[in-house]
Write a protein that holds these residues in place. Structure first.
Motif, PDB file in Angstrom:
ATOM      1  N   TYR A 105       0.835  -1.204   0.000  1.00 23.66           N
ATOM      2  CA  TYR A 105       0.000   0.000   0.000  1.00 23.66           C
ATOM      3  C   TYR A 105       0.871   1.256   0.000  1.00 23.66           C
ATOM      4  N   GLN A 106       1.936   1.260   0.791  1.00 21.07           N
ATOM      5  CA  GLN A 106       2.812   2.440   0.826  1.00 21.07           C
ATOM      6  C   GLN A 106       3.505   2.669  -0.513  1.00 21.07           C
ATOM      7  N   THR A 107       3.875   1.587  -1.199  1.00 17.66           N
ATOM      8  CA  THR A 107       4.483   1.782  -2.519  1.00 17.66           C
ATOM      9  C   THR A 107       3.463   2.323  -3.511  1.00 17.66           C
ATOM     10  N   CYS A 108       2.207   1.919  -3.351  1.00 15.55           N
ATOM     11  CA  CYS A 108       1.158   2.383  -4.266  1.00 15.55           C
ATOM     12  C   CYS A 108       0.668   3.791  -3.942  1.00 15.55           C
ATOM     13  N   VAL A 149      -5.595  -4.736  -6.081  1.00 10.64           N
ATOM     14  CA  VAL A 149      -5.622  -4.970  -4.640  1.00 10.64           C
ATOM     15  C   VAL A 149      -6.331  -3.849  -3.889  1.00 10.64           C
ATOM     16  N   TYR A 150      -6.080  -2.601  -4.256  1.00 12.66           N
ATOM     17  CA  TYR A 150      -6.581  -1.468  -3.458  1.00 12.66           C
ATOM     18  C   TYR A 150      -7.709  -0.676  -4.119  1.00 12.66           C
ATOM     19  N   GLY A 151      -7.940  -0.881  -5.396  1.00 12.78           N
ATOM     20  CA  GLY A 151      -9.048  -0.199  -6.051  1.00 12.78           C
ATOM     21  C   GLY A 151      -8.617   0.624  -7.251  1.00 12.78           C
ATOM     22  N   PRO A 152      -9.567   0.982  -8.113  1.00 12.93           N
ATOM     23  CA  PRO A 152      -9.253   1.666  -9.378  1.00 12.93           C
ATOM     24  C   PRO A 152      -8.601   3.027  -9.218  1.00 12.93           C
ATOM     25  N   GLU A 153      -8.794   3.675  -8.072  1.00 14.81           N
ATOM     26  CA  GLU A 153      -8.190   5.005  -7.883  1.00 14.81           C
ATOM     27  C   GLU A 153      -6.666   4.919  -7.755  1.00 14.81           C
ATOM     28  N   PHE A 154      -6.125   3.729  -7.451  1.00 18.93           N
ATOM     29  CA  PHE A 154      -4.680   3.582  -7.284  1.00 18.93           C
ATOM     30  C   PHE A 154      -4.022   3.247  -8.629  1.00 18.93           C
TER      31      PHE A 154
END
Length: 515
Positions: free
Chosen positions: A354-357, A389-394
């Motif tokens: 998550y932090q890299t994204c 993994v985290y959603g389309p906004e990423f």
């Protein structure tokens, strides 16, 4: 037993065993460095918890949570001076081993330091929420972590009745090394100095330099080793598309039949894992204290024709990591694993990725000019993972925007800070994202030839290279300078003097040869 795939080399995890976390120690592997050997302490290392605010930037948010920290008072001598050393933990659970082990213990004894180690929010047992939902992870960032650390320092100053003369020195390796430098930059009134080991300072989406350094490390053994790896990956990419008589599934002990499970993402995951689970991880910690497998060990196999052709030798090297455990390269399994929001003390991959994204990028792709490790995991492989993994906004646009903000906020390579020593090793694939030459005499750089990730943080051994010994001595000297409140004079340091002497010798030889 099944192991899951995509790796993202963590800037430090602590386990060497084959756990569901350790297989991710490649591309997205964070910075959590393996702990040092433990020494016997004359006092009990205490574990405690500090009350932190969830959001340091929103005064209306009154939610608080408990952050774990360790304390060792064994060396503290407040009668001479109030010296406090703080080890910043990175993207993994804080290890109590650092409270009695590592190179920082020597200056702690010398200067009578009180020792703390502070666990990073959302890692170990320091969690503000009951799960790791993407909504909750929006409070996971380097800026919130720095505010946590500054607040902790103020809190400990009060709890231990420290005076205004108390001097804090912070230590960190890899991602925590970045935090150590940034903490001194943002809070010079709280922190007297910082030791930043292997800390990347420049955020970058595509990080092909990482695997280039890994290839360079192999080349130090022999060019033959590099050519073997390059040929093996070229042939392997051909075989996964057109298997022929070769049984790649059996040869590499894959959990699924690659002739059936073979989307482009599956193949990318397979080749990326082959690269990072062995080559990248071994190179990053090559010949570090306590490590049993080195680059030389890999190359010994790769140039040994008795194991068969190049692909068979690559498979033999892969067994060093997986043994009899099958390799799960299925992309969807990776996505499912990283989407699990369950909290465990040792779990760190969902948080770090998550932090890299959301802040850094640092994706170690196959886009080098000379593609030694194949060609099939470009930047899109990693940015697609962020979205899945985290959603389309990423998406790529979002990540690039966040990277720009990080570099603007902290300065990247142009960080403006004094009383920080930046230490890097020539084997370490992370060094291209950090400072490798001194540009500010008040924050010198020590670049150690022949050492790997955070090597200087471990306690001295009889096998240490002279330049590693010298680097530790220079770090300890600088700590003494900072504690005395003096300006750093790089030109007068033994480390710099030796470098200058060597340069003068080279110049003298050149002059004589031209006469």
């Amino acid at each position: 037993m099944m192991k899951l795939g995509v790796t993202v080399l963590i800037l430090f995890s602590v386990s060497y065993a084959l756990s569901s976390e350790s297989v991710f120690r490649g591309h997205l592997l964070g910075y959590d460095i393996p702990p040092p050997k433990v020494a016997v302490s004359r006092v009990e290392v205490a574990t405690d918890y500090f009350t932190q605010r969830l959001d340091h930037f929103d005064p209306s948010n009154t939610i608080v949570w408990s952050q774990r920290y360790y304390v060792n008072t064994e060396y503290f001598n407040a009668t001479e001076r109030e010296t406090i050393f703080l080890m910043i933990a990175g993207e993994g659970q804080a290890s109590v081993s650092w409270m009695t082990g590592g190179a920082w213990i020597e200056p702690a004894e010398k200067y009578g330091a009180l020792l703390f180690e502070l666990e990073h929010r959302f890692y170990g047992v320091s969690h503000p929420f009951d799960d790791l939902s993407t909504e909750n992870l929006r409070y996971l960032s380097s800026r919130q972590a720095l505010e946590d650390t500054a607040t902790f320092i103020n809190g400990m100053n009060q709890e231990y009745n420290l005076t205004k003369d108390a001097k804090w020195i912070v230590f960190g390796g890899s991602y925590a090394g970045s935090l150590a430098a940034w903490l001194r930059q943002k809070y010079p009134h709280l922190v007297q100095g910082a030791m930043s080991a292997s800390g990347p300072l420049f955020a970058q989406l595509d990080f092909p330099e990482y695997l280039q350094v890994v290839a360079d490390d192999l080349a130090l053994y022999s060019r033959e080793c590099v050519e073997t790896v390059k040929t093996a990956f070229t042939r392997l990419e051909e075989l996964v598309d057109n298997p022929g008589d070769e049984n790649i599934t059996a040869l590499f002990n894959l959990c699924d039949d690659i002739e059936v499970v073979n989307t482009e993402s599956d193949i990318a995951n397979f080749l990326e894992k082959l690269t990072d689970d062995v080559f990248a991880y071994v190179a990053q910690y090559n010949k570090n204290s306590g490590r049993t497998t080195s680059v030389d060990d890999l190359c010994d196999i790769l140039v040994n024709e008795t194991y068969g052709d190049e692909v068979y030798r690559l498979a033999e090297v892969n067994k060093l990591f997986y043994g009899s455990t099958c390799l799960d390269y299925k992309y969807q399994n990776t996505v499912d694993y990283l989407s699990d929001t369950t909290i465990t003390a040792s779990g760190n991959m969902r948080q770090w990725i998550y932090q890299t994204c959301s802040e850094y990028g640092w994706y170690q792709t196959s886009s080098q000019e000379e593609q030694v490790f194949g060609t099939r995991y470009p930047i899109e492989f990693f940015t697609n993972l962020c979205v899945d993994v985290y959603g389309p906004e990423f998406n790529t646009s979002y990540i690039n925007g966040q990277i720009e903000q990080i570099n603007t906020h902290f300065g990247g390579y142009d960080i403006d800070v004094r009383n920080v020593v930046f230490v890097h090793g020539s084997y370490d694939p992370w060094y291209p994202m950090g400072l490798t030459e001194t540009t500010n005499s008040e924050s010198p750089v020590i670049f150690i030839d022949g050492t790997a990730h955070c090597s200087n943080m471990y306690a001295a051994t009889d096998e240490d290279l002279p330049q590693l010994v010298e680097a530790r001595e220079e770090v300890n000297r600088l700590i003494g300078v900072w504690l005395e409140g003096e300006e750093i004079s790089g030109a007068n340091s033994p480390f710099t003097t030796n470098v200058l002497s060597a340069l003068l010798l080279i110049l003298s030889s050149l002059v004589i040869s031209n006469l």
